[in-house]
Motif scaffolding. Structure first.
Motif, short mmCIF file in Angstrom:
data_model
loop_
_atom_site.label_atom_id
_atom_site.label_comp_id
_atom_site.label_asym_id
_atom_site.label_seq_id
_atom_site.Cartn_x
_atom_site.Cartn_y
_atom_site.Cartn_z
N PHE A 230 0.85 -1.18 0.00
CA PHE A 230 0.00 0.00 0.00
C PHE A 230 0.89 1.24 0.00
CE2 PHE A 230 0.45 -1.50 4.35
CZ PHE A 230 0.82 -0.37 5.06
N ALA A 231 0.32 2.34 -0.43
CA ALA A 231 1.10 3.56 -0.66
C ALA A 231 1.61 4.14 0.65
CB ALA A 231 0.25 4.59 -1.39
N ALA A 232 2.84 4.65 0.61
CA ALA A 232 3.37 5.40 1.76
C ALA A 232 2.49 6.63 1.95
CB ALA A 232 4.81 5.80 1.49
N GLY A 233 2.07 6.86 3.17
CA GLY A 233 1.14 7.95 3.44
C GLY A 233 -0.29 7.48 3.58
N ALA A 234 -0.56 6.20 3.30
CA ALA A 234 -1.90 5.64 3.44
C ALA A 234 -2.09 4.99 4.81
CB ALA A 234 -2.18 4.62 2.34
N GLU A 235 -1.05 5.06 5.66
CA GLU A 235 -1.16 4.47 6.99
C GLU A 235 -2.12 5.28 7.86
OE1 GLU A 235 1.63 5.70 5.72
OE2 GLU A 235 3.18 4.15 5.56
N LEU A 236 -2.93 4.58 8.63
CA LEU A 236 -3.88 5.22 9.54
C LEU A 236 -3.50 4.88 10.98
CD1 LEU A 236 -7.25 4.23 7.78
CD2 LEU A 236 -5.90 6.31 7.43
N GLU A 237 -3.64 5.85 11.87
CA GLU A 237 -3.36 5.60 13.28
C GLU A 237 -4.42 4.67 13.88
OE1 GLU A 237 -2.90 9.16 15.50
OE2 GLU A 237 -1.21 9.90 14.32
N VAL A 238 -5.67 4.85 13.44
CA VAL A 238 -6.78 4.03 13.92
C VAL A 238 -7.49 3.44 12.70
CG1 VAL A 238 -8.94 3.99 15.22
CG2 VAL A 238 -7.06 5.50 15.95
N ASP A 239 -7.80 2.15 12.76
CA ASP A 239 -8.48 1.49 11.64
C ASP A 239 -9.87 2.09 11.41
OD1 ASP A 239 -7.04 -1.20 10.66
OD2 ASP A 239 -6.62 -0.91 12.79
#
Length: 291
Positions: A230-239
């Motif tokens: 998945f793209a860098a920057g698409a990470e979420l702190e909370v699902d």
């Protein structure tokens, strides 16, 4: 409708390798054998035809069950199984010269499937409210009224919860129910997993690569493992969670009884509804170079 919530759309980037025969045949000479790409195309068309037949069978089954007494309660013995087997036999393996790198996006989440009555009990909500349909859920009273509205009819529904803190409270209650289940959710994530699983049909050493454009929180990341990037920057702190509140036929809530089993879905999914990962997904496409 134009309501807030999860956009149920996902796209896949890939080239369809096909060709058209420019030759002609006469009555005195046999037709040439189809090329590999033509065979792939025929396999795809056959798969689509079988899938259409399967959909018709399932829709007929669902309609008969819904209408109750106006048709058979279920299809003939083995009809669904035979349709699935036939479709899998045609569509199970990817074309020999087909694409191997796919980009899918943008919808992804974690689905929490839980018994509704147990969740409401954990929230201290007894359902003793007036049934009323709210387009958007903004309070616990709204939730109970809307759920009761669908529950007493045995209907399915889906609503957006506008209050983030309220939704997190509901998620916490749902996660505390022992009989609850969690699954990868969202069209893009599910499409990506389906595509990746086709790898088992390829020759040894061949791989299928998937770039998924949806947001990925800690729990979804663990569930996906290394099956897709998945793209860098698409990470979420909370699902992003979708809470699927299931209820049985004959279940009781607030003094009313459900006439049939169904489910009511709620979410506070701003990542997907606002397509917040779209730009980082687009930025990752050039480096990934999907087929």
């Amino acid at each position: 409708g134009n309501r807030p919530g999860c956009l149920h759309r996902a796209g896949a980037a890939g080239k369809l390798h096909s060709s058209r025969s420019s030759g002609t045949s006469t009555s005195t000479s046999p037709s040439p054998s189809p090329s590999t790409s033509q065979q792939d195309k025929m396999r795809v068309l056959s798969a689509l035809g079988l899938l259409g037949a399967l959909v018709v069978v399932l829709l007929a089954w669902a309609a008969a069950d819904f209408l109750g007494g106006m048709g058979p309660a279920q299809p003939s013995a083995g009809a669904v199984e035979r349709a699935f087997d036939a479709f899998a036999g045609v569509a199970g393996s990817p074309p020999a010269a087909g694409p191997r790198k796919f980009a899918v996006g943008l919808n992804s989440c974690v689905d929490l499937i839980v018994p509704a009555i147990e969740v409401f009990a954990a929230l201290g909500a007894n359902g003793m409210v007036v049934e009323k349909d709210h387009d958007v859920i903004s309070s616990m009273t709204d939730l109970q009224e809307t759920f009761r509205f669908f529950f007493m009819k045995g209907g399915a529904g889906e609503r957006f919860v506008s209050d983030k803190d309220l939704f997190q409270q509901i998620v916490a209650a749902a996660r505390g129910v022992q009989s609850g289940r969690k699954f990868v959710g969202g069209n893009a994530a599910l499409m990506g997993l389906t595509i990746k699983n086709k790898e088992t049909h390829l020759a040894e050493g061949e791989e299928v690569s998937v770039l998924m454009g949806g947001g990925v929180g800690p729990e979804l990341n663990e569930m996906l493992g290394s099956k897709m990037a998945f793209a860098a920057g698409a990470e979420l702190e909370v699902d992003d969670y979708h809470v699927i509140l299931e209820y049985p036929s004959g279940g009781t809530f607030g003094g009313v009884t459900s006439p049939r089993a169904n489910r009511f879905i709620i979410s506070h999914d701003v990542t997907n509804s606002r397509m917040e990962t779209l730009e980082v997904f687009e930025g990752a496409l050039s480096g990934f170079s999907p087929d």
